[in-house]
Design a protein around this motif. Structure first.
Motif, mmCIF file in Angstrom:
data_model
loop_
_atom_site.group_PDB
_atom_site.id
_atom_site.type_symbol
_atom_site.label_atom_id
_atom_site.label_comp_id
_atom_site.label_asym_id
_atom_site.label_seq_id
_atom_site.Cartn_x
_atom_site.Cartn_y
_atom_site.Cartn_z
ATOM 1 N N ALA A 1 70.553 -31.192 -18.170
ATOM 2 C CA ALA A 1 71.638 -32.080 -17.754
ATOM 3 C C ALA A 1 72.144 -32.903 -18.926
ATOM 4 C CB ALA A 1 71.170 -32.994 -16.626
ATOM 5 N N SER A 2 71.224 -33.479 -19.688
ATOM 6 C CA SER A 2 71.697 -34.298 -20.803
ATOM 7 C C SER A 2 72.320 -33.418 -21.878
ATOM 8 C CB SER A 2 70.566 -35.160 -21.365
ATOM 9 O OG SER A 2 69.496 -34.357 -21.764
ATOM 10 N N ARG B 1 66.327 -32.321 -16.526
ATOM 11 C CA ARG B 1 66.867 -33.487 -17.225
ATOM 12 C C ARG B 1 67.357 -33.123 -18.613
ATOM 13 N NH1 ARG B 1 63.257 -38.565 -15.207
ATOM 14 N NH2 ARG B 1 63.687 -38.200 -13.004
ATOM 15 N N LEU C 1 69.557 -37.319 -13.193
ATOM 16 C CA LEU C 1 70.086 -36.509 -14.278
ATOM 17 C C LEU C 1 70.878 -37.380 -15.235
ATOM 18 C CD1 LEU C 1 71.125 -33.441 -12.187
ATOM 19 C CD2 LEU C 1 69.087 -33.731 -13.554
ATOM 20 N N GLY C 2 70.445 -37.342 -16.481
ATOM 21 C CA GLY C 2 70.992 -38.247 -17.479
ATOM 22 C C GLY C 2 72.502 -38.243 -17.562
ATOM 23 N N GLY C 3 73.051 -39.352 -17.916
ATOM 24 C CA GLY C 3 74.480 -39.432 -18.125
ATOM 25 C C GLY C 3 75.240 -39.895 -16.908
ATOM 26 N N TYR C 4 74.640 -39.783 -15.742
ATOM 27 C CA TYR C 4 75.343 -40.247 -14.547
ATOM 28 C C TYR C 4 74.517 -41.336 -13.901
ATOM 29 C CZ TYR C 4 78.584 -40.043 -10.690
ATOM 30 O OH TYR C 4 79.536 -40.333 -9.775
ATOM 31 N N GLY D 1 75.960 -32.733 -20.992
ATOM 32 C CA GLY D 1 76.817 -33.901 -20.815
ATOM 33 C C GLY D 1 76.502 -34.675 -19.556
ATOM 34 N N GLY D 2 75.274 -34.498 -19.065
ATOM 35 C CA GLY D 2 74.830 -35.321 -17.948
ATOM 36 C C GLY D 2 75.279 -34.803 -16.610
#
Lengths: 288, 441
Positions: free
Chosen positions: A62-63, A59, B330-333, A66-67
């Motif tokens: 990913a963040s 996580r 997963l962040g952002g999506y 940019g996710g």
């Protein structure tokens, strides 16, 4: 003491000059490997966070980049590049083996296809591990190198097909049954995991990190290896070339210093990234 | 429940007209005198006379007004002193001007401070009893969680007794936009929250969609504390009569969100709650009570799946195995399918219901919302497939088994192979080096 100095210089020059280098990989093959390991690292770095999406580092990573949107973009980008490289390689093999009818592509001592000697070498090698026999005389491609090659070959077909099936699921659903869409994720993630674990542990150690090559086997980056290394690692191929009088044709220039230094840095970075990913994978896998 | 909240609102609104009446009493008496003159002094030229008299009486009325003030003035001759303190050291100073403009500005001091009849008055005076006039509110408070009078005097919410304003006056402590701050004086205090075993509510509320609407937009209809909890007779959420009691929550939220509540009551959760099954979720179980987020906000989309999964554990675990979940974690999506994207949010219906979005007949449409080109074969995909269950998903089970065996087998063989190789070649290397003159031996 000018005499001694000159003598030392002279002997060094002489020794240096004596060392011959032999071509092992063509430029195209080295580029193929470069594209392969770059995209593989990219696919692993972006695939692992998806596989272990519950884990903290996935996580954070990913963040950080940019996710998920960025992750899947780079995953697909690397996948497309690797697919192209794979297709170019297959076309090359097809042209050489089928169209040009080049000998030794599909069989023989220079072929990637496994033969009886590989089986004997495997057992012989293991007897040598245990001190029960002599070290086998490996040819141009040893059994573990052939295994690496076919593992990647099979992996690309399996992972690639299942990946594209997910990417274009509605299209693939036209001729695949519904449950296959469930299956492709299982196949993609398990086979991907196998590839990652295999490359970052087995391939790394077998090819690069073992004492004879540590910290990495530069031949895949420079394309050439020293006579001493050639004789030691692939005695069967060396003596065969010597007997056939083809050894001279394989002689190549010593690799440029910049190339050695540059590829050593690149290779070290690649190996380090791989080891970090391996550690993260193992930590996430056993926490699952 | 809805009614209870409305009643509460109207009962707290009641004091306003009553007190206005008090303020206007003197003026109406004067007006009565004008009419007396009009009838007694003849009708012919009465109009002009009445006008003059009315003007004179207005002066009288003012004088009468200042008579009321005079009683305050008597007290204020001492209490206007800003430094005036009682024996205990508490300020007993009163801002006369502010008091005059307040809701109680027309009252004489003695109307509340009933025990003080003459000057000099005793040093200790009995506290003011608001319930003398505000009996309904006092009764409500006595039955509420704030019944302890010492801890919760009226002034703790309504502010300084000498500057109380109507609740629709922005200066009032109970003006809708001021309520969160008023309640937050206690319910935003960590130490107090801990003492009473309550969460620290204020920061949660103020960052919520309601808090935002109220604090950023100044939206008067945005839910503030009392919209859900009531004002005087606030009850524990464990009390079945409380608007925040689980079974009452849908109606409480429905006071504003009527459409959603009606959808919800038609779904499985609403029906279960209506049938008395309090395990089924109500609004606050998914949206939380205070930290309510905009549901389209990524933070809400990220946090909501585990909420459904806290009851539907088996469904959550199979969802976790799918790409929907892996992407979504997963962040952002945040676009990937969450529970309610497929099942609906409020009017959740069983898959057997033809109106359900997960009814087989509706799947192409439901999946097609994200997956352009979804067809009948595509929707055979099982979003909750369990590769560990041989009976439910045999094909998947054996594929996973094969893949796992391949992985375990390959790695086991090569790990052993490579470790042995490492040991052997390191052994050879050391032996060779020692033979070469002891270097690194």
């Amino acid at each position: 003491m000018p005499d001694l100095e000159q003598a030392a210089d002279g002997s060094r020059m002489q020794g240096h000059g004596k060392e011959r280098f032999f071509m092992r990989f063509t430029r195209a093959q080295r580029y193929l490997h470069a594209v392969l390991f770059t995209t593989f690292l990219g696919l692993a770095a972006t695939g692992l966070p998806m596989r272990f999406s519950e884990s903290y580092w996935a996580r954070k990573f990913a963040s950080g980049v940019g996710g998920f949107g960025a992750i899947i973009f780079f995953h697909k980008l690397c996948a497309v590049v690797l697919t192209l490289a794979f297709l170019i390689h297959v076309k090359d093999i097809f042209t050489r083996g089928v169209v040009n009818r080049e000998k030794g592509i599909f069989w023989g001592s220079n072929s990637m296809v496994a033969n009886w000697k590989d089986v004997k070498d495997l057992f012989g090698h293991m007897r040598w591990f245990l001190g029960l026999g002599p070290k086998p005389h490996f040819g141009r491609f040893a059994y573990w190198e052939k295994f690496d090659y076919w593992a990647v070959f099979w992996g690309m077909i399996v992972i690639g097909f299942s990946g594209y099936a997910m990417w274009f699921a509605p299209f693939f659903a036209r001729f695949l049954p519904g449950w296959a869409l469930n299956a492709v994720l299982v196949i993609h993630s398990e086979e991907g995991l196998l590839a990652i674990l295999f490359i970052f542990s087995i391939h790394f150690v077998n090819t690069h990190l073992r004492p004879d090559s540590f910290p990495m086997d530069m031949v895949i980056f420079t394309g050439v290896e020293s006579e001493e290394e050639f004789k030691k690692k692939r005695p069967e191929e060396y003596s065969k070339l010597e007997n056939e009088g083809k050894l001279e044709a394989r002689i190549s220039e010593e690799p440029a210093t910049w190339l050695v230094n540059f590829t050593r840095v690149v290779g070290t970075i690649a190996i380090l990234i791989g080891l970090v990913l391996l550690a993260l994978t193992l930590s996430a896998y056993f926490r699952e | 429940m809805n009614e209870a909240v409305v009643n509460k609102a109207s009962s707290s609104a009641r004091p306003a007209p009553r007190d206005k009446h008090l303020a206007e009493r003197g003026f109406r008496e004067g007006l009565g005198k004008v009419f007396f003159f009009m009838t007694a002094g003849g009708r012919a030229r009465a109009f002009a006379k009445a006008a003059i008299l009315a003007a004179g009486l207005a002066v009288l009325q003012l004088a009468a007004g200042s008579g009321t003030l005079r009683a305050q003035t008597d007290c204020l001759s001492c209490h206007a002193d800003q430094g005036l303190q009682n024996a205990a050291g508490h300020s007993v100073s009163v801002d006369g001007q502010k008091f005059a403009s307040s809701l109680h500005g027309s009252l004489k001091c003695g109307e509340c401070h009933t025990t003080i009849k003459e000057y000099p008055h005793p040093d200790t005076v009995t506290p003011v009893k608001c319930e003398t006039c505000h009996a309904d509110q006092a009764a409500g408070l006595a039955g509420s969680v704030h019944s302890n009078k010492a801890d919760h005097p009226c002034t703790s919410c309504h502010g300084d007794a000498h500057s109380i304003f109507p609740k629709n006056d922005p200066r009032s402590a109970v003006y809708p936009l001021n309520i969160p701050r008023t309640c937050g004086a206690c319910h935003g205090n960590d130490a107090l929250a801990k003492k009473h075993g309550l969460p620290n509510i204020y920061p949660m509320y103020i960052d919520s969609i309601h808090g935002f609407a109220l604090s950023k937009e100044g939206l008067l209809v945005a839910a503030n504390c009392q919209s859900c909890h009531g004002s005087h007779n606030i009850l524990s959420h464990k009390d079945p009569a409380s608007p925040t009691y689980k079974a009452n929550v849908p109606q409480t939220c429905g006071t504003c969100h009527a459409g959603i509540t009606s959808d919800y009551m038609g779904g499985v959760h609403g029906k279960a709650v209506a049938a008395g099954n309090l395990k089924a979720p109500v609004c606050s179980d998914c949206h939380t009570a205070h930290a309510i987020l905009q549901p389209t906000e990524s933070e809400f989309r990220m946090q909501s799946t585990p909420i459904c999964g806290s009851c539907h554990t088996d469904k959550l675990s199979t969802y976790r195995d799918t790409f929907h979940s892996q992407l979504g974690s997963l962040g952002g999506y945040v676009e990937t399918a969450r529970c309610w994207d497929c099942h609906g949010a409020h009017e959740i219906l069983p898959a057997s219901d033809p109106r359900s979005p997960v009814n087989p007949a509706n799947l192409v449409k439901t999946c097609g919302r994200c997956h352009a080109g979804a067809n009948a074969s595509f929707v055979q995909y099982q979003p909750h497939a369990n590769a560990r269950n041989r009976k439910l998903n045999p094909a998947l089970y054996f594929i996973r088994l094969f893949m796992n065996l391949l992985l375990a087998g390959t790695l086991t063989f090569f790990v052993i192979h490579t470790i042995l190789w490492l040991i052997r070649s390191r052994y050879d290397q050391i032996k060779r080096r020692s033979a070469n003159g002891g270097k690194n031996a």
